[in-house]
Design a protein around this motif. Structure first.
Motif, mmCIF file in Angstrom:
data_model
loop_
_atom_site.group_PDB
_atom_site.id
_atom_site.type_symbol
_atom_site.label_atom_id
_atom_site.label_comp_id
_atom_site.label_asym_id
_atom_site.label_seq_id
_atom_site.Cartn_x
_atom_site.Cartn_y
_atom_site.Cartn_z
ATOM 1 N N UNK A 3 -0.924 -22.459 -32.074
ATOM 2 C CA UNK A 3 -1.990 -22.610 -31.087
ATOM 3 C C UNK A 3 -2.074 -21.309 -30.318
ATOM 4 N N UNK A 4 -3.204 -20.681 -30.376
ATOM 5 C CA UNK A 4 -3.370 -19.342 -29.828
ATOM 6 C C UNK A 4 -4.146 -19.396 -28.526
ATOM 7 N N UNK A 5 -3.644 -18.708 -27.513
ATOM 8 C CA UNK A 5 -4.401 -18.545 -26.275
ATOM 9 C C UNK A 5 -5.396 -17.429 -26.514
ATOM 10 N N UNK A 6 -6.664 -17.793 -26.687
ATOM 11 C CA UNK A 6 -7.675 -16.789 -27.005
ATOM 12 C C UNK A 6 -8.149 -16.117 -25.722
ATOM 13 N N UNK A 7 -8.041 -14.799 -25.681
ATOM 14 C CA UNK A 7 -8.520 -14.031 -24.543
ATOM 15 C C UNK A 7 -9.882 -13.450 -24.899
ATOM 16 N N UNK A 26 -15.143 -20.965 -41.559
ATOM 17 C CA UNK A 26 -14.555 -21.218 -40.248
ATOM 18 C C UNK A 26 -13.069 -21.479 -40.497
ATOM 19 N N UNK A 27 -12.227 -20.566 -40.121
ATOM 20 C CA UNK A 27 -10.795 -20.734 -40.369
ATOM 21 C C UNK A 27 -9.953 -20.191 -39.218
ATOM 22 N N UNK A 28 -10.551 -20.100 -38.030
ATOM 23 C CA UNK A 28 -9.793 -19.646 -36.862
ATOM 24 C C UNK A 28 -8.666 -20.632 -36.587
ATOM 25 N N UNK A 29 -7.528 -20.162 -36.074
ATOM 26 C CA UNK A 29 -6.411 -21.071 -35.802
ATOM 27 C C UNK A 29 -6.726 -22.022 -34.657
ATOM 28 N N UNK A 30 -5.961 -23.070 -34.600
ATOM 29 C CA UNK A 30 -6.009 -24.023 -33.487
ATOM 30 C C UNK A 30 -5.761 -23.226 -32.205
ATOM 31 N N UNK A 72 -10.280 -26.343 -33.202
ATOM 32 C CA UNK A 72 -10.656 -25.427 -34.281
ATOM 33 C C UNK A 72 -11.558 -26.171 -35.251
ATOM 34 N N UNK A 73 -12.325 -25.400 -36.007
ATOM 35 C CA UNK A 73 -13.151 -25.923 -37.080
ATOM 36 C C UNK A 73 -12.636 -25.319 -38.391
ATOM 37 N N UNK A 74 -12.371 -26.166 -39.381
ATOM 38 C CA UNK A 74 -11.948 -25.693 -40.705
ATOM 39 C C UNK A 74 -13.033 -26.111 -41.693
ATOM 40 N N UNK A 75 -13.728 -25.137 -42.242
ATOM 41 C CA UNK A 75 -14.873 -25.466 -43.103
ATOM 42 C C UNK A 75 -14.462 -25.605 -44.562
ATOM 43 N N UNK A 76 -15.265 -26.360 -45.291
ATOM 44 C CA UNK A 76 -15.090 -26.449 -46.734
ATOM 45 C C UNK A 76 -15.448 -25.099 -47.361
ATOM 46 N N UNK A 77 -14.837 -24.772 -48.486
ATOM 47 C CA UNK A 77 -15.211 -23.528 -49.177
ATOM 48 C C UNK A 77 -16.682 -23.548 -49.563
ATOM 49 N N UNK A 78 -17.315 -22.383 -49.484
ATOM 50 C CA UNK A 78 -18.712 -22.240 -49.911
ATOM 51 C C UNK A 78 -18.774 -21.189 -51.018
#
Length: 278
Positions: A3-7, A26-30, A72-78
């Protein structure tokens, strides 16, 4: 995944951030941040994680997230030549200046900010109005942009079509140490739920004994560790079933289940139909 503290690097010429994303995935970390966030998925589908909850998302998903709510959003492969797209607005609680929220006219927006600790899924007429204003944010000058954001908050504050995503997170006592522990645990679950996770291992992630972890987890979610893991796995299985590319047994194993009859029984219990009937 941690879990990342996004600045967020905010433009000094604006009191809030407006960003558009066009990505391969969409694969940004939690992650979490003190800013409130309004996110519209323009293109793409997959799974949305907010607090302890996982839900499928698709194009036109619109949510409003409270301060420091992990997500976070994890998208299906496109396909290689396609993208996923999102529009995001982020702002701090005091983006209008200290004391502004104390004005009597701002009471509904103060209530909205508290309500958003659970994360809010937006639908109905208000959603259409908000999406129209979000599109205009890109085109307007500074002052009209600010008015548009205020209009969006006014629509949200007056809407009766907001659905809380995770009430359990909003009820937590947000001490810094407990919030960090919560984020660490669920970031690990999101990355590893399709694998075997022992109680010993997840307790180590939480820096607790197995007994203390079970008590802690039930307190913050109202569910057992196994129940949450099974919810994540069944939700993932639903996505695979929609593709109609794998057999039920293959989907069971791909989702983290080693026992196909148990998977079938649990799926029917949670979804009301068998995997084949889904």
């Amino acid at each position: 995944m941690k879990a990342v503290l996004e600045k967020l690097n905010q433009d000094i010429t604006s009191s809030f951030l407006f960003r558009k994303f066009e990505l391969s995935a969409f694969d940004a970390p939690f992650h979490f941040h003190p800013e409130f966030e309004l996110t519209h998925i323009k293109k793409g589908e997959g799974q949305r994680y907010v607090g302890t909850q996982v839900e499928d998302f698709e194009a036109d998903d619109l949510v409003f997230l409270g301060s420091n709510l992990p997500h976070c959003w994890i998208s299906k492969p496109v396909p290689e030549n396609q993208t996923v797209e999102a529009t995001v607005v982020q702002f701090k609680r005091d983006f209008l200046g200290e004391g502004f929220l104390e004005l009597p006219e701002m009471q509904k927006i103060k209530d909205l900010f508290t309500y958003s600790n659970a994360g809010l899924k937006i639908s109905g007429k208000g959603k259409i109005e908000i999406l129209t204003e979000m599109e205009l944010l890109e085109e307007k000058d500074e002052y009209p942009k600010l008015l548009s954001l205020m209009k969006i908050l006014g629509i949200l504050a007056s809407s009766n079509e907001l659905v809380p995503i995770d009430r359990s997170f909003s009820s937590l006592k947000h001490s810094n140490n407990e919030t960090i522990r919560f984020q660490r645990v669920f970031a690990y679950l999101i990355e590893h739920y399709r694998e075997e996770i022992t109680l010993k291992k997840i307790a180590e992630v939480a820096h607790l004994s197995p007994t203390s972890f079970c008590r802690y987890f039930k307190t913050i979610t109202g569910k057992t560790f196994l129940e949450i893991i099974n919810e994540y796995r069944i939700q993932y299985a639903c996505q695979l079933l929609k593709k109609n590319e794998l057999s039920v047994s293959q989907i069971a194993f791909e989702s983290g289940f080693n026992d196909v009859p148990y998977f079938n029984k649990l799926f029917k219990k949670m979804k009301g139909v068998s995997p084949l009937g889904y």
